[in-house]
Scaffold this motif. Structure first.
Motif, PDB file in Angstrom:
ATOM      1  N   TRP A  53      17.896  71.538  58.831  1.00  0.00           N
ATOM      2  CA  TRP A  53      18.624  71.795  60.077  1.00  0.00           C
ATOM      3  C   TRP A  53      20.077  71.327  59.949  1.00  0.00           C
ATOM      4  CZ3 TRP A  53      16.584  74.380  64.172  1.00  0.00           C
ATOM      5  CH2 TRP A  53      15.186  74.508  64.228  1.00  0.00           C
ATOM      6  N   GLY A  54      20.965  72.049  60.608  1.00  0.00           N
ATOM      7  CA  GLY A  54      22.328  71.577  60.754  1.00  0.00           C
ATOM      8  C   GLY A  54      22.406  70.577  61.894  1.00  0.00           C
ATOM      9  N   GLN A  55      23.596  70.015  62.071  1.00  0.00           N
ATOM     10  CA  GLN A  55      23.773  68.996  63.105  1.00  0.00           C
ATOM     11  C   GLN A  55      24.014  69.588  64.486  1.00  0.00           C
ATOM     12  OE1 GLN A  55      26.808  66.251  61.663  1.00  0.00           O
ATOM     13  NE2 GLN A  55      25.214  64.973  60.784  1.00  0.00           N
ATOM     14  N   GLY A  56      24.309  70.850  64.554  1.00  0.00           N
ATOM     15  CA  GLY A  56      24.479  71.507  65.846  1.00  0.00           C
ATOM     16  C   GLY A  56      25.928  71.673  66.244  1.00  0.00           C
ATOM     17  N   THR A  57      26.194  72.738  66.985  1.00  0.00           N
ATOM     18  CA  THR A  57      27.528  72.986  67.520  1.00  0.00           C
ATOM     19  C   THR A  57      27.397  73.395  68.985  1.00  0.00           C
ATOM     20  OG1 THR A  57      29.602  74.206  67.179  1.00  0.00           O
ATOM     21  CG2 THR A  57      27.564  75.420  66.747  1.00  0.00           C
ATOM     22  N   GLN A  58      28.242  72.822  69.819  1.00  0.00           N
ATOM     23  CA  GLN A  58      28.143  73.058  71.259  1.00  0.00           C
ATOM     24  C   GLN A  58      28.777  74.389  71.639  1.00  0.00           C
ATOM     25  OE1 GLN A  58      26.769  70.995  73.836  1.00  0.00           O
ATOM     26  NE2 GLN A  58      27.127  72.847  75.071  1.00  0.00           N
ATOM     27  N   VAL A  59      28.044  75.155  72.429  1.00  0.00           N
ATOM     28  CA  VAL A  59      28.574  76.380  73.035  1.00  0.00           C
ATOM     29  C   VAL A  59      28.477  76.209  74.546  1.00  0.00           C
ATOM     30  CG1 VAL A  59      28.202  78.851  73.401  1.00  0.00           C
ATOM     31  CG2 VAL A  59      27.989  77.878  71.106  1.00  0.00           C
ATOM     32  N   LEU A 115      23.637  71.796  55.855  1.00  0.00           N
ATOM     33  CA  LEU A 115      24.011  72.988  56.603  1.00  0.00           C
ATOM     34  C   LEU A 115      25.185  72.614  57.499  1.00  0.00           C
ATOM     35  CD1 LEU A 115      20.532  74.380  57.709  1.00  0.00           C
ATOM     36  CD2 LEU A 115      21.833  74.908  55.661  1.00  0.00           C
ATOM     37  N   VAL A 116      26.282  73.323  57.341  1.00  0.00           N
ATOM     38  CA  VAL A 116      27.486  73.018  58.124  1.00  0.00           C
ATOM     39  C   VAL A 116      27.777  74.189  59.047  1.00  0.00           C
ATOM     40  CG1 VAL A 116      29.937  72.471  58.038  1.00  0.00           C
ATOM     41  CG2 VAL A 116      28.394  71.595  56.270  1.00  0.00           C
ATOM     42  N   GLU A 117      27.769  73.885  60.345  1.00  0.00           N
ATOM     43  CA  GLU A 117      28.020  74.913  61.360  1.00  0.00           C
ATOM     44  C   GLU A 117      29.461  74.833  61.837  1.00  0.00           C
ATOM     45  OE1 GLU A 117      23.675  73.647  62.989  1.00  0.00           O
ATOM     46  OE2 GLU A 117      25.503  72.466  62.725  1.00  0.00           O
ATOM     47  N   SER A 118      29.980  75.966  62.273  1.00  0.00           N
ATOM     48  CA  SER A 118      31.314  76.009  62.857  1.00  0.00           C
ATOM     49  C   SER A 118      31.385  77.154  63.853  1.00  0.00           C
ATOM     50  CB  SER A 118      32.384  76.191  61.771  1.00  0.00           C
ATOM     51  OG  SER A 118      32.192  77.407  61.085  1.00  0.00           O
ATOM     52  N   GLY A 119      32.380  77.080  64.745  1.00  0.00           N
ATOM     53  CA  GLY A 119      32.635  78.206  65.642  1.00  0.00           C
ATOM     54  C   GLY A 119      32.248  77.996  67.087  1.00  0.00           C
ATOM     55  N   TYR A 129      23.794  74.787  69.588  1.00  0.00           N
ATOM     56  CA  TYR A 129      23.230  75.765  68.664  1.00  0.00           C
ATOM     57  C   TYR A 129      23.059  75.127  67.282  1.00  0.00           C
ATOM     58  CZ  TYR A 129      23.723  79.517  72.043  1.00  0.00           C
ATOM     59  OH  TYR A 129      23.579  80.314  73.151  1.00  0.00           O
ATOM     60  N   TYR A 130      21.852  75.273  66.734  1.00  0.00           N
ATOM     61  CA  TYR A 130      21.518  74.674  65.457  1.00  0.00           C
ATOM     62  C   TYR A 130      21.235  75.757  64.415  1.00  0.00           C
ATOM     63  CZ  TYR A 130      20.740  70.398  68.133  1.00  0.00           C
ATOM     64  OH  TYR A 130      20.883  69.306  68.953  1.00  0.00           O
ATOM     65  N   CYS A 131      21.779  75.568  63.249  1.00  0.00           N
ATOM     66  CA  CYS A 131      21.473  76.432  62.118  1.00  0.00           C
ATOM     67  C   CYS A 131      20.219  75.906  61.417  1.00  0.00           C
ATOM     68  CB  CYS A 131      22.647  76.451  61.151  1.00  0.00           C
ATOM     69  SG  CYS A 131      22.393  77.475  59.689  1.00  0.00           S
ATOM     70  N   LEU A 156      18.418  76.992  44.868  1.00  0.00           N
ATOM     71  CA  LEU A 156      18.007  78.159  44.088  1.00  0.00           C
ATOM     72  C   LEU A 156      17.774  79.362  44.993  1.00  0.00           C
ATOM     73  CD1 LEU A 156      15.551  76.584  41.498  1.00  0.00           C
ATOM     74  CD2 LEU A 156      18.003  77.025  41.286  1.00  0.00           C
ATOM     75  N   SER A 157      17.175  79.123  46.142  1.00  0.00           N
ATOM     76  CA  SER A 157      16.951  80.226  47.069  1.00  0.00           C
ATOM     77  C   SER A 157      16.666  79.695  48.467  1.00  0.00           C
ATOM     78  CB  SER A 157      15.784  81.108  46.609  1.00  0.00           C
ATOM     79  OG  SER A 157      14.566  80.381  46.668  1.00  0.00           O
ATOM     80  N   ILE A 158      16.960  80.533  49.452  1.00  0.00           N
ATOM     81  CA  ILE A 158      16.618  80.268  50.850  1.00  0.00           C
ATOM     82  C   ILE A 158      15.899  81.502  51.371  1.00  0.00           C
ATOM     83  CG2 ILE A 158      17.470  79.765  53.163  1.00  0.00           C
ATOM     84  CD1 ILE A 158      19.976  78.562  51.884  1.00  0.00           C
ATOM     85  N   ASN A 159      14.744  81.319  51.996  1.00  0.00           N
ATOM     86  CA  ASN A 159      14.026  82.479  52.505  1.00  0.00           C
ATOM     87  C   ASN A 159      14.693  82.966  53.792  1.00  0.00           C
ATOM     88  OD1 ASN A 159      12.279  84.501  53.087  1.00  0.00           O
ATOM     89  ND2 ASN A 159      10.493  83.199  53.439  1.00  0.00           N
ATOM     90  N   THR A 160      14.427  82.337  54.890  1.00  0.00           N
ATOM     91  CA  THR A 160      14.968  82.757  56.178  1.00  0.00           C
ATOM     92  C   THR A 160      16.031  81.771  56.673  1.00  0.00           C
ATOM     93  OG1 THR A 160      12.890  83.819  56.784  1.00  0.00           O
ATOM     94  CG2 THR A 160      14.387  83.279  58.590  1.00  0.00           C
ATOM     95  N   MET A 161      17.117  82.311  57.191  1.00  0.00           N
ATOM     96  CA  MET A 161      18.118  81.491  57.880  1.00  0.00           C
ATOM     97  C   MET A 161      18.158  81.932  59.339  1.00  0.00           C
ATOM     98  SD  MET A 161      21.241  81.045  55.159  1.00  0.00           S
ATOM     99  CE  MET A 161      21.829  79.536  55.954  1.00  0.00           C
ATOM    100  N   GLY A 162      18.517  81.000  60.205  1.00  0.00           N
ATOM    101  CA  GLY A 162      18.509  81.380  61.609  1.00  0.00           C
ATOM    102  C   GLY A 162      19.242  80.410  62.507  1.00  0.00           C
ATOM    103  N   TRP A 163      19.248  80.757  63.768  1.00  0.00           N
ATOM    104  CA  TRP A 163      19.893  79.964  64.799  1.00  0.00           C
ATOM    105  C   TRP A 163      18.893  79.660  65.914  1.00  0.00           C
ATOM    106  CZ3 TRP A 163      24.773  78.134  64.188  1.00  0.00           C
ATOM    107  CH2 TRP A 163      25.540  78.712  63.185  1.00  0.00           C
ATOM    108  N   TYR A 164      18.914  78.421  66.333  1.00  0.00           N
ATOM    109  CA  TYR A 164      18.122  77.965  67.461  1.00  0.00           C
ATOM    110  C   TYR A 164      19.079  77.289  68.433  1.00  0.00           C
ATOM    111  CZ  TYR A 164      14.008  78.753  64.545  1.00  0.00           C
ATOM    112  OH  TYR A 164      13.039  79.333  63.769  1.00  0.00           O
ATOM    113  N   ARG A 165      18.642  77.113  69.678  1.00  0.00           N
ATOM    114  CA  ARG A 165      19.506  76.434  70.638  1.00  0.00           C
ATOM    115  C   ARG A 165      18.682  75.526  71.543  1.00  0.00           C
ATOM    116  NH1 ARG A 165      21.288  81.714  74.301  1.00  0.00           N
ATOM    117  NH2 ARG A 165      19.266  82.011  75.373  1.00  0.00           N
ATOM    118  N   GLN A 166      19.359  74.521  72.063  1.00  0.00           N
ATOM    119  CA  GLN A 166      18.700  73.591  72.967  1.00  0.00           C
ATOM    120  C   GLN A 166      19.647  73.257  74.108  1.00  0.00           C
ATOM    121  OE1 GLN A 166      17.161  70.031  71.111  1.00  0.00           O
ATOM    122  NE2 GLN A 166      15.750  69.688  72.802  1.00  0.00           N
TER     123      GLN A 166
END
Length: 121
Positions: free
Chosen positions: A111-117, A4-8, A92-94, A29-39
């Protein structure tokens, strides 16, 4: 191998906007739910928003009316963040849930590696 690659992410003044993007790559083949979490520093990771494969969103109360999650296709999700506040500052993590990579294989969470906001007052 699923990635998972995050940007922005970035620095913005309070009241401003940012748009986060997350793209899943690999044999999927498929992904059920995608989302964003933050720490935030010193805090536990918390849910921000999720969206199902069918397009149904869920939001944390703290971001309702300000953030919008979208899913352009099965493997990409965006988070439009408006009216940002200093308390939105976090990494923020995808997340991709119930990812199926082989026809009869297990469904796995990634999980993605996270992007700082950072929101300045």
């Amino acid at each position: 191998q699923v990635q998972l690659v995050e940007s922005g992410g970035g620095l913005v003044q309070a009241g401003g906007s940012l748009r986060l993007s997350c793209a899943a790559s690999g044999t999927i083949l498929s992904i059920n739910t995608m989302g964003w979490y933050r720490q935030a520093p010193g805090k536990q990771r918390e849910l921000v928003a999720t969206i199902t494969r069918g397009g149904t969103p869920t939001y944390a109360d703290s971001v309702k009316g300000r953030f919008t999650i979208s899913r352009d296709n099965a493997k990409k999700t965006d988070l439009q963040m408006n009216s940002l506040r200093s308390e939105d500052t976090a990494v923020y993590y995808c997340n991709a849930d119930q990812v199926l990579t082989t026809l009869y294989g297990p469904r796995t969470n990634y999980w993605g590696q996270g992007t700082q906001v950072t929101v300045s007052a």
